[in-house]
Design a protein around this motif. Structure first.
Motif, PDB file in Angstrom:
ATOM      1  N   LEU A  31      71.945  39.727 152.625  1.00 50.38           N
ATOM      2  CA  LEU A  31      72.362  38.898 151.494  1.00 50.38           C
ATOM      3  C   LEU A  31      73.869  38.767 151.370  1.00 50.38           C
ATOM      4  CD1 LEU A  31      69.867  40.183 148.751  1.00 50.38           C
ATOM      5  CD2 LEU A  31      69.743  38.039 150.026  1.00 50.38           C
ATOM      6  N   GLY A  32      74.595  39.774 151.839  1.00 51.00           N
ATOM      7  CA  GLY A  32      76.039  39.786 151.691  1.00 51.00           C
ATOM      8  C   GLY A  32      76.490  40.345 150.354  1.00 51.00           C
ATOM      9  N   VAL A  33      75.548  40.562 149.434  1.00 51.86           N
ATOM     10  CA  VAL A  33      75.823  41.143 148.125  1.00 51.86           C
ATOM     11  C   VAL A  33      74.700  42.116 147.797  1.00 51.86           C
ATOM     12  CG1 VAL A  33      77.120  39.155 147.246  1.00 51.86           C
ATOM     13  CG2 VAL A  33      74.629  39.253 146.960  1.00 51.86           C
ATOM     14  N   LYS A  34      74.855  42.811 146.691  1.00 53.45           N
ATOM     15  CA  LYS A  34      73.819  43.735 146.251  1.00 53.45           C
ATOM     16  C   LYS A  34      72.634  42.947 145.674  1.00 53.45           C
ATOM     17  CE  LYS A  34      73.029  47.412 142.864  1.00 53.45           C
ATOM     18  NZ  LYS A  34      71.976  46.680 142.123  1.00 53.45           N
ATOM     19  N   PRO A  35      71.409  43.198 146.124  1.00 53.35           N
ATOM     20  CA  PRO A  35      70.249  42.523 145.529  1.00 53.35           C
ATOM     21  C   PRO A  35      69.996  43.042 144.118  1.00 53.35           C
ATOM     22  CG  PRO A  35      69.526  44.156 147.126  1.00 53.35           C
ATOM     23  CD  PRO A  35      71.021  44.101 147.224  1.00 53.35           C
ATOM     24  N   PRO A  36      69.474  42.212 143.234  1.00 49.66           N
ATOM     25  CA  PRO A  36      69.226  42.661 141.854  1.00 49.66           C
ATOM     26  C   PRO A  36      68.170  43.757 141.808  1.00 49.66           C
ATOM     27  CG  PRO A  36      68.251  40.504 142.234  1.00 49.66           C
ATOM     28  CD  PRO A  36      69.090  40.813 143.431  1.00 49.66           C
ATOM     29  N   GLN A  37      68.436  44.801 140.980  1.00 55.18           N
ATOM     30  CA  GLN A  37      67.531  45.941 140.893  1.00 55.18           C
ATOM     31  C   GLN A  37      67.209  46.318 139.452  1.00 55.18           C
ATOM     32  OE1 GLN A  37      69.447  49.002 143.208  1.00 55.18           O
ATOM     33  NE2 GLN A  37      68.603  48.246 145.123  1.00 55.18           N
ATOM     34  N   ASN A  38      67.605  45.508 138.497  1.00 58.09           N
ATOM     35  CA  ASN A  38      67.203  45.719 137.111  1.00 58.09           C
ATOM     36  C   ASN A  38      67.198  44.375 136.394  1.00 58.09           C
ATOM     37  OD1 ASN A  38      69.945  45.214 136.042  1.00 58.09           O
ATOM     38  ND2 ASN A  38      70.436  47.225 136.884  1.00 58.09           N
ATOM     39  N   LEU A  39      66.828  44.390 135.135  1.00 59.25           N
ATOM     40  CA  LEU A  39      66.658  43.150 134.380  1.00 59.25           C
ATOM     41  C   LEU A  39      67.953  42.362 134.274  1.00 59.25           C
ATOM     42  CD1 LEU A  39      65.017  41.269 132.537  1.00 59.25           C
ATOM     43  CD2 LEU A  39      65.586  42.782 130.631  1.00 59.25           C
ATOM     44  N   TRP A  40      69.064  43.060 133.986  1.00 58.59           N
ATOM     45  CA  TRP A  40      70.318  42.353 133.754  1.00 58.59           C
ATOM     46  C   TRP A  40      70.872  41.766 135.046  1.00 58.59           C
ATOM     47  CZ3 TRP A  40      69.361  41.976 129.110  1.00 58.59           C
ATOM     48  CH2 TRP A  40      68.962  43.049 128.332  1.00 58.59           C
ATOM     49  N   GLU A  41      70.706  42.473 136.151  1.00 55.10           N
ATOM     50  CA  GLU A  41      71.153  41.920 137.432  1.00 55.10           C
ATOM     51  C   GLU A  41      70.284  40.738 137.850  1.00 55.10           C
ATOM     52  OE1 GLU A  41      73.069  45.973 139.432  1.00 55.10           O
ATOM     53  OE2 GLU A  41      71.130  45.201 140.108  1.00 55.10           O
ATOM     54  N   TYR A  42      68.989  40.831 137.599  1.00 51.68           N
ATOM     55  CA  TYR A  42      68.109  39.714 137.923  1.00 51.68           C
ATOM     56  C   TYR A  42      68.459  38.489 137.077  1.00 51.68           C
ATOM     57  CZ  TYR A  42      63.822  37.154 138.997  1.00 51.68           C
ATOM     58  OH  TYR A  42      62.928  36.202 139.422  1.00 51.68           O
ATOM     59  N   LYS A  43      68.767  38.726 135.799  1.00 55.38           N
ATOM     60  CA  LYS A  43      69.174  37.619 134.928  1.00 55.38           C
ATOM     61  C   LYS A  43      70.497  37.008 135.386  1.00 55.38           C
ATOM     62  CE  LYS A  43      70.506  36.653 130.144  1.00 55.38           C
ATOM     63  NZ  LYS A  43      71.895  36.296 130.516  1.00 55.38           N
ATOM     64  N   ALA A  44      71.425  37.858 135.866  1.00 61.81           N
ATOM     65  CA  ALA A  44      72.714  37.341 136.323  1.00 61.81           C
ATOM     66  C   ALA A  44      72.567  36.475 137.568  1.00 61.81           C
ATOM     67  CB  ALA A  44      73.663  38.508 136.608  1.00 61.81           C
ATOM     68  N   VAL A  45      71.640  36.841 138.459  1.00 59.51           N
ATOM     69  CA  VAL A  45      71.447  36.084 139.691  1.00 59.51           C
ATOM     70  C   VAL A  45      70.559  34.869 139.449  1.00 59.51           C
ATOM     71  CG1 VAL A  45      70.528  36.203 142.042  1.00 59.51           C
ATOM     72  CG2 VAL A  45      71.787  38.135 141.098  1.00 59.51           C
TER      73      VAL A  45
END
Length: 408
Positions: free
Chosen positions: A207-221
């Motif tokens: 991906l080149g970045v950190k994959p989302p691993q919680n609710l807030w990261e998933y919402k940001a992506v």
């Protein structure tokens, strides 16, 4: 007091004979019920009626007393009217729905908790643009690499100091191999820990970045998808899960099914991140368990998923669990109304109408999504997350009161 709405329903259901009896009962009690038994303005009217028509009043009372159906129905209307508009001496009517009381105090307290929680998230959580999901891995600092490592699970804290002492930044992390992880200075001897780190590192490289691993990261992506899923799983969980299966199978559906329907031999000792990284195809046993819950208790799937995230999202998971329970109760009330009214034949039509409504709303939002300000999207997201449970509590209480009235 017998409400006018209840009286209209009562007269329509019982016919001409009951109409005259019900109308007499309402007229006889309206002065006393509307003004209160202690109000002197209501007593002269009643006294005048008693003196002018004593025989008619006596006959009507006897008719009512002899008919059990009328007595029970009037008692139900009386109870409903008392619940809606209670009598308060020297004050008059007080609307219980808007007044004080224990229930309104509970709702006020829950609303306060939701507001405090919302303010806490907006004030303490770092900006979405500063999250690692938006930052190239080659630009990570040593501290950010350690943050990425710790988010893999509690076991990763064992290797925190080793990575810090070596000042492993993003560029160096991309060059590490399994053999280097097993040797000093990292010395990751546990094969499961080493495989988990390597698996996540491969995802970071891809991906080149950190994959989302919680609710807030998933919402940001995925801001649009997260808002859509939140409302879809609330209003139509079966269609929402079907959407995940058809259009987001690898990234969302597989982690979801491995979390709520884990393999018994593998579930012990696994943390939520390990389940989130599990991309194996589900077994027939997992599919069987999932389909049973999907058909009969879809909101329980959401509650079980939120339960596994309690350590990561302490209060948010609790709001989701409570909301799932309330929505399950409301769905049961809906099925009960269909069953009690003998409207089972209308179920296919209702299902089609619901599918059309949800699909149309989703298409409408997708078309106008680029024009919706991000602030509005955030408000809708947090409203559905923290305030919908409070609204559903009020809906459940109203359904219970309505059921009690029908039973009486």
């Amino acid at each position: 007091m017998v409400s006018l709405t209840g009286a209209a329903m009562f007269e329509k259901a019982r016919g001409t004979e009951l109409t005259s009896t019900g109308s007499f009962w309402i007229c006889w009690n309206v002065n006393q019920g509307a003004q209160g038994p202690e109000n002197p303005d209501s007593l002269p009217h009643r006294d005048a009626i008693e003196k002018l028509f004593p025989d008619a009043i006596k006959m009507r009372f006897e008719d009512i007393q002899q008919n059990n159906d009328i007595v029970q129905s009037l008692a139900a209307f009386q109870k409903y009217g008392n619940d809606q508009i209670p009598l308060v001496p020297n004050i008059g009517r007080v609307n219980q729905q808007r007044g004080g009381g224990f229930f309104s105090g509970v709702l006020t307290a829950l609303t306060g908790v939701a507001v405090v929680l919302l303010v806490y998230h907006w004030s303490s959580r770092e900006s979405e643009h500063d999250l690692l999901v938006h930052k190239a891995v080659a630009k990570w600092t040593a501290e950010e690499v350690v943050l990425w490592l710790e988010q893999l699970g509690p076991w990763a804290s064992l290797y925190r100091d080793r990575f810090l002492s070596e000042r492993v930044n993003g560029r160096l992390l991309l060059t590490l191999t399994e053999e280097e992880f097993s040797r000093a200075p990292y010395t990751i001897e546990n094969n499961s820990h080493r495989r988990a780190i390597l698996l996540e590192l491969e995802r970071v490289k891809a991906l080149g970045v950190k994959p989302p691993q919680n609710l807030w990261e998933y919402k940001a992506v995925n801001p649009g998808r997260s808002l859509f899923l939140l409302y879809a799983l609330k209003s139509s969980p079966r269609l929402g899960l079907l959407y995940l299966y058809l259009f987001d199978y690898t990234d969302s559906f597989l982690p979801f099914i491995h979390t709520i329907c884990p393999l018994q031999e593998d579930s012990s000792g696994e943390d939520i991140i390990t389940k989130l990284l599990d991309l194996r195809e589900p077994t027939w046993k997992q599919w069987r368990e999932f389909l049973v819950k999907y058909s009969f208790l879809p909101y329980q799937l959401i509650a079980e998923f939120a339960w596994d995230w309690l350590e990561v999202h302490y209060w948010t998971s609790r709001f989701l669990i409570v909301n799932a329970m309330l929505l399950s109760v409301l769905e049961l009330f809906s099925f009960w109304r269909i069953w009690s009214r003998s409207e089972l034949k209308t179920v296919p039509q209702r299902m089609w109408s619901h599918f059309w409504k949800v699909s149309t709303q989703g298409l409408f939002v997708a078309m106008f999504w680029p024009l919706i300000p991000q602030f509005v999207c955030n408000c809708l997201f947090y409203w559905a997350l923290y305030f919908n449970p409070i609204i559903n509590i009020d809906l459940v209480v109203k359904e219970v009161r309505r059921l009690e009235t029908q039973v009486l």
